[in-house]
Design an enzyme around this catalytic site. Structure first.
Site, PDB file in Angstrom:
ATOM      1  CB  CYS A   4      -0.869   0.060   1.254  1.00 50.17           C
ATOM      2  SG  CYS A   4      -1.891  -1.376   1.542  1.00 50.17           S
ATOM      3  CG  HIS A  10      -1.974   5.046  -1.223  1.00 52.01           C
ATOM      4  ND1 HIS A  10      -2.695   6.134  -1.620  1.00 52.01           N
ATOM      5  CD2 HIS A  10      -2.415   4.008  -1.979  1.00 52.01           C
ATOM      6  CE1 HIS A  10      -3.549   5.770  -2.565  1.00 52.01           C
ATOM      7  NE2 HIS A  10      -3.404   4.490  -2.809  1.00 52.01           N
ATOM      8  NE  ARG A  44     -10.581   2.703  -2.994  1.00 48.37           N
ATOM      9  CZ  ARG A  44      -9.574   2.037  -3.519  1.00 48.37           C
ATOM     10  NH1 ARG A  44      -9.494   0.717  -3.353  1.00 48.37           N
ATOM     11  NH2 ARG A  44      -8.645   2.632  -4.206  1.00 48.37           N
ATOM     12  CB  CYS A  99      -6.350  -1.682  -1.452  1.00 50.23           C
ATOM     13  SG  CYS A  99      -6.919   0.001  -1.258  1.00 50.23           S
TER      14      CYS A  99
END
Lengths: 272, 104
Positions: free
Chosen positions: A181, A185, A229, A233
């Site tokens: 992630c 991010h 969500r 991902c």
């Protein structure tokens, strides 16, 4: 011949200079346009239809035990819905574990109303023809925390640990593309095409990542939750699909929500 | 069964701003079910009627170009706060729904 080449080179250079300057300008203008577009959409969000549906489901006697969810304890006492969403994930003493909003609501559907967890998990998320009941319920509960600040009770047992697990999950690199992630991010100023990517390790970035969920996605016209969500991902990372309502997802949501601490939650959102 | 609409009607200056959210699949009849491969039959709102204070102010025919769960907005002059707004629709399968709200 030589002159032509030089001339061409000059044109190309000029074109490059022009392109660079206009891209910088265009990006800001495009971002502003997107924001204007979102503001207009937020005025009339079909998510409200799901809030209405969720409220009805919450108050109706349903399931094998024919009871409503009005005795469901979302952490602020049985039946207290107002402000509960922005205070989850939290530790629930009755089950001795940390749960996020959707997980807790499903827990209530199972423990109070007698629904079967495997039946609920059969269709965990919305598709074009069907919105699962828990999605509408989450939307209703989230709507009851509109314009309230995230206040995750981090001093409760297990919360720190769950947060740390979430942090580790966000940093876990794997899959065929070998990224986590945090690869996309984890820093400020990254983007995919024109889409700016939130830095989930910063308070503003984390707030952006939890803001607007549950959200109504216009592509397909479906209502989707934060659980969805997170699952998506992992799909985009080409990871195996997590089980519905797994500890991993709760930990990740804890990490994001706690990082967003103190930011204003604007309620169910609308997404492209 | 048809789900309720959400109607908001607010006086803004000398006109009322009416916003209606409708819950409807608005299937175009051009989409196939991903699992079965069968075409999903067309199912869409055909007629919308809006009346304020007993008088019809909008009567419209809409079709499959309108999105799922559509939003409509109207500005109506010559009305007052307290007037009753009634919105009703009929779809191509004969399903109907009517909801009302007062202008605030």
């Amino acid at each position: 011949m030589k002159r032509t080449v030089l001339f061409c080179a000059a044109i190309i250079l000029a074109a490059i200079a022009l392109a660079t300057s206009s891209t910088a300008g265009a990006k800001d203008a495009a971002t502003a346009e997107f924001e204007k577009f979102r503001d207009v959409l937020e005025e009339d969000n079909p998510a409200e239809l799901f809030e209405m549906k969720g409220e009805e489901l919450w108050k109706t006697k349903r399931g094998p035990k024919q009871v409503s969810l009005e005795q469901c304890d979302l952490g602020l006492g049985p039946g207290v819905v107002r402000g509960a969403y922005v205070a989850m994930p939290r530790y629930f003493a009755d089950v001795g574990r940390v749960m996020d909003a959707e997980r807790r609501i499903v827990h209530c559907m199972v423990s109070l109303q007698g629904f079967k967890p495997e039946e609920i998990a059969r269709q965990p998320f919305s598709n074009a023809s069907q919105t699962p009941e828990q999605t509408a319920l989450v939307t209703y509960v989230a709507g009851q925390s509109r314009n309230m600040k995230f206040a995750i009770p981090m001093n409760q047992p297990g919360m720190r640990e769950t947060y740390e697990i979430g942090k580790a999950v966000a940093a876990y690199r794997a899959g065929p593309y070998d990224f986590s992630c945090s690869s996309c991010h984890g820093d400020d100023g990254k983007r995919i095409r024109m889409q700016e990517l939130a830095n989930i390790s910063s308070p503003e970035g984390a707030a952006k990542s939890v803001q607007g969920w549950p959200g109504y996605r216009m592509t397909g016209g479906v209502m989707l939750t934060l659980q969805w969500r997170m699952n998506d991902c992992f799909r985009q990372q080409r990871f195996p699909a997590p089980n519905y309502l797994s500890d991993t997802i709760t930990a990740l949501i804890t990490y994001l929500s706690a990082n967003a601490e103190g930011s204003l939650y604007k309620g169910p959102g609308i997404k492209r | 069964m048809a789900e309720p609409m959400k109607i908001r009607a607010q006086m803004k200056g000398d006109s009322a701003d009416i916003r209606v959210l409708m819950s409807h699949p608005m299937d175009t009849g051009q989409v196939k079910d991903a699992k079965t491969g069968q075409t999903i039959p067309a199912h869409f709102i055909q007629q919308v009627i809006v009346s304020v204070g007993g008088k019809v102010v909008v009567e419209g025919q809409i079709g499959t170009a309108v999105s799922r769960n559509p939003v409509f907005g109207f500005k109506v002059k010559g009305v007052r706060a307290g007037d009753k707004v009634v919105v009703s629709w009929t779809d191509n399968k004969g399903d109907k729904r009517s909801d009302e709200a007062a202008i605030v």
